[in-house]
Scaffold this motif. Structure first.
Motif, PDB file in Angstrom:
ATOM      1  N   ASP A 132      -0.241   7.054  -0.575  1.00 56.18           N
ATOM      2  CA  ASP A 132      -1.529   7.651  -0.911  1.00 56.18           C
ATOM      3  C   ASP A 132      -2.675   6.657  -0.727  1.00 56.18           C
ATOM      4  N   GLY A 133      -2.355   5.458  -0.205  1.00 53.91           N
ATOM      5  CA  GLY A 133      -3.378   4.441   0.039  1.00 53.91           C
ATOM      6  C   GLY A 133      -3.645   3.552  -1.156  1.00 53.91           C
ATOM      7  N   LYS A 134      -3.049   3.850  -2.275  1.00 51.93           N
ATOM      8  CA  LYS A 134      -3.248   3.044  -3.478  1.00 51.93           C
ATOM      9  C   LYS A 134      -2.206   1.937  -3.546  1.00 51.93           C
ATOM     10  N   PRO A 135      -2.580   0.815  -4.172  1.00 54.97           N
ATOM     11  CA  PRO A 135      -1.605  -0.276  -4.301  1.00 54.97           C
ATOM     12  C   PRO A 135      -0.420   0.133  -5.181  1.00 54.97           C
ATOM     13  N   ALA A 136       0.744  -0.317  -4.787  1.00 56.82           N
ATOM     14  CA  ALA A 136       1.972  -0.077  -5.544  1.00 56.82           C
ATOM     15  C   ALA A 136       2.817  -1.351  -5.459  1.00 56.82           C
ATOM     16  N   THR A 137       3.844  -1.423  -6.247  1.00 56.30           N
ATOM     17  CA  THR A 137       4.732  -2.580  -6.177  1.00 56.30           C
ATOM     18  C   THR A 137       6.119  -2.138  -5.746  1.00 56.30           C
ATOM     19  N   GLN A 184       0.856  -1.179   0.000  1.00 57.07           N
ATOM     20  CA  GLN A 184       0.000   0.000   0.000  1.00 57.07           C
ATOM     21  C   GLN A 184       0.892   1.229   0.000  1.00 57.07           C
ATOM     22  N   GLY A 185       0.739   2.063  -1.012  1.00 55.30           N
ATOM     23  CA  GLY A 185       1.541   3.278  -1.141  1.00 55.30           C
ATOM     24  C   GLY A 185       1.115   4.325  -0.134  1.00 55.30           C
TER      25      GLY A 185
END
Length: 82
Positions: A71-76, A68-69
C-alpha cells in the motif's frame, strides 16, 4: 519456590551464559569431574543453553528491516542475512 539457579541464569547476559556454558563443556570433556558433580553441572549447562537460545531468538526478532508495503506505507519484515 523458584529455583535460585534459574533466577541467577535469567540475570546473565548472553555472553556470560555462553562463557559459562563453554567452561562446563570443557570440564565435562576433560573427564576429571566426579559423577555427581558432572550431573549437577550438566543440568546447569542445559539451563544455560536454553537461556542462550532464548536470548538469540529475542535478538533475532528485534532485527527487522523496514520495507515499503504493497500500500506504499512502511512495514517491517525479518531481515535476511543471506
Amino acid at each position: 519456590m523458584v529455583d535460585q539457579t534459574a533466577q541467577d541464569i535469567e540475570k546473565m547476559s548472553f555472553e556470560q551464559s555462553l562463557k559459562e556454558l563453554e567452561d562446563i563443556v570443557r570440564r565435562l570433556e576433560g573427564g576429571e569431574v566426579e559423577l555427581e558433580k558432572s550431573i549437577e553441572i550438566y543440568e546447569r549447562g542445559a539451563k544455560l543453553k536454553s537461556h542462550c537460545e532464548a536470548r538469540l531468538k529475542a535478538a533475532e526478532l528485534k532485527i527487522e528491516q523496514i520495507v515499503q508495503g504493497p500500500d506504499g506505507k512502511p512495514a517491517t519484515e525479518s531481515a535476511s542475512f543471506e
